[in-house]
Design a protein around this motif. Structure first.
Motif, PDB file in Angstrom:
ATOM      1  N   VAL A   1      26.925 -16.237  32.582  1.00  0.00           N
ATOM      2  CA  VAL A   1      26.028 -15.956  33.698  1.00  0.00           C
ATOM      3  C   VAL A   1      25.927 -17.189  34.583  1.00  0.00           C
TER       4      VAL A   1
ATOM      5  N   GLU B   1      32.657 -15.442  19.578  1.00  0.00           N
ATOM      6  CA  GLU B   1      33.130 -14.781  20.789  1.00  0.00           C
ATOM      7  C   GLU B   1      33.988 -13.574  20.437  1.00  0.00           C
TER       8      GLU B   1
ATOM      9  N   ARG C   1      32.292  -1.883  17.946  1.00  0.00           N
ATOM     10  CA  ARG C   1      31.484  -1.521  19.117  1.00  0.00           C
ATOM     11  C   ARG C   1      30.918  -0.103  19.046  1.00  0.00           C
TER      12      ARG C   1
ATOM     13  N   LEU D   1      23.770  -3.788  21.968  1.00  0.00           N
ATOM     14  CA  LEU D   1      24.705  -4.208  23.025  1.00  0.00           C
ATOM     15  C   LEU D   1      23.989  -5.053  24.066  1.00  0.00           C
ATOM     16  N   GLU D   2      22.771  -4.641  24.422  1.00  0.00           N
ATOM     17  CA  GLU D   2      22.000  -5.407  25.394  1.00  0.00           C
ATOM     18  C   GLU D   2      21.609  -6.768  24.835  1.00  0.00           C
TER      19      GLU D   2
ATOM     20  N   THR E   1      24.243  -9.537  25.103  1.00  0.00           N
ATOM     21  CA  THR E   1      24.468 -10.185  26.396  1.00  0.00           C
ATOM     22  C   THR E   1      23.740 -11.520  26.484  1.00  0.00           C
ATOM     23  N   LYS E   2      22.679 -11.704  25.684  1.00  0.00           N
ATOM     24  CA  LYS E   2      21.994 -12.994  25.663  1.00  0.00           C
ATOM     25  C   LYS E   2      22.873 -14.088  25.061  1.00  0.00           C
TER      26      LYS E   2
ATOM     27  N   ASN F   1      26.127 -14.067  25.789  1.00  0.00           N
ATOM     28  CA  ASN F   1      27.306 -13.967  26.644  1.00  0.00           C
ATOM     29  C   ASN F   1      28.422 -13.150  26.012  1.00  0.00           C
TER      30      ASN F   1
ATOM     31  N   HIS G   1      29.662  -9.427  26.266  1.00  0.00           N
ATOM     32  CA  HIS G   1      29.477  -8.270  27.137  1.00  0.00           C
ATOM     33  C   HIS G   1      30.458  -7.172  26.693  1.00  0.00           C
TER      34      HIS G   1
ATOM     35  N   PHE H   1      29.980  -3.699  27.440  1.00  0.00           N
ATOM     36  CA  PHE H   1      29.694  -2.441  28.118  1.00  0.00           C
ATOM     37  C   PHE H   1      30.932  -1.836  28.745  1.00  0.00           C
TER      38      PHE H   1
END
Length: 288
Positions: A133, A238, A268, A276-277, A280-281, A283, A285, A287
């Motif tokens: 981000v 990662e 996934r 999933l949300e 994102t904290k 990094n 992603h 979606f």
């Protein structure tokens, strides 16, 4: 030209070079985590220091310097709110008392009276994982660039040698530094232990780890059982979700620690939307 004027010219040049160097010098960022190392020796027989057996202690700890609210949470979780010095003193006192009480003259079954204790804490930031981000640009008055760590992974390793066996314990803490809470495995899955598809994925990775053939029974390799319990001791990378078992948990102690990574693209479909949300904290992603 006078001697005085001849000396002024090179002096001016030197000052100009120094000023230019200072202007171009990059601003050093404050270090967010500071490491502190502590070593201590406990003598079993203090009255005979030259010939006494001993307990050697070594702690390598991390202090979080900022942001203040995150640092307070970090220290509370890892050190029960103590300063690093107070925490190290407490651990040393506990280990000293245990060492001397367990090695009484009657403890004849101990092979050696020289013991060791070591504790190490490391932090892995997800700051540079995946789609990072973009952060706000620093203003002229903001000389310190503060990282926006929304998720970090803390690894704590404790090793104890008690005169007979070296025991090692590794614990991961996955921390949501935005909401200041520890992430649980149930934040990612509906039913982590009982999801059959997830178990099959884990067991296949354990086969690969032990060089077993696809579909081969795990007990034919180094594992105690064909269906060992899934570990709640996890971390993020990662590439995927890491699972850790200490030595002796699912295989003999001689096989050491066992760690596998479940690739995000494989697991996934089993992740909760809220999971999933949450990722994102860190990094991560998934979606797309």
């Amino acid at each position: 030209m006078s001697n005085k004027k001849r000396y002024l010219i090179p002096l001016f040049c030197v000052l100009a070079v120094l000023i230019a160097a200072c202007v171009s010098m990059p601003i050093l960022e404050n270090v967010q985590f500071t490491r502190r190392n502590y070593t201590f020796t406990v003598l079993l027989e203090p009255e005979q220091p030259r010939n006494s057996h001993q307990l050697d202690l070594a702690l390598s700890l991390l202090r979080m310097n900022y942001p203040e609210e995150q640092a307070k949470y970090f220290h509370q979780l890892l050190y029960s709110g103590d300063s690093l010095e107070a925490y190290s003193n407490r651990i040393i006192a506990e280990q000293r008392d245990s060492y001397r009480s367990r090695l009484s003259p009657e403890a004849a079954d101990v092979k050696t009276r020289n013991w060791r204790y070591a504790e190490t804490i490391d932090v892995n930031s997800s700051e540079n994982w995946g789609l990072v981000v973009e952060r706000m640009q620093s203003t002229e008055n903001d000389l310190v660039k503060k990282p926006q760590n929304l998720g970090i992974i803390v690894k704590r390793v404790v090793e104890v040698y008690n005169g007979e066996l070296l025991r090692k314990s590794t614990r991961y803490h996955v921390l949501d530094m935005d909401d200041l809470k520890q992430v649980r495995i149930d934040d990612l899955f509906t039913n982590f232990q009982n999801e059959r598809r997830l178990r099959d994925i884990v067991y296949e990775e354990l086969r690969i780890y032990a060089d077993l053939e696809r579909g081969q029974s795990l007990s034919e390799g180094m594992y105690f059982s064909d269906e060992p319990e899934l570990s709640f001791n996890f971390y993020f990378t990662e590439e995927g979700l890491g699972l850790h078992w200490d030595a002796s948990q699912i295989a003999p102690h001689a096989n050491g620690d066992i760690e596998i990574v479940l690739l995000w693209q494989v697991i996934r479909p089993l992740l909760l939307t809220s999971g999933l949300e949450l990722l994102t904290k860190f990094n991560i992603h998934l979606f797309m």
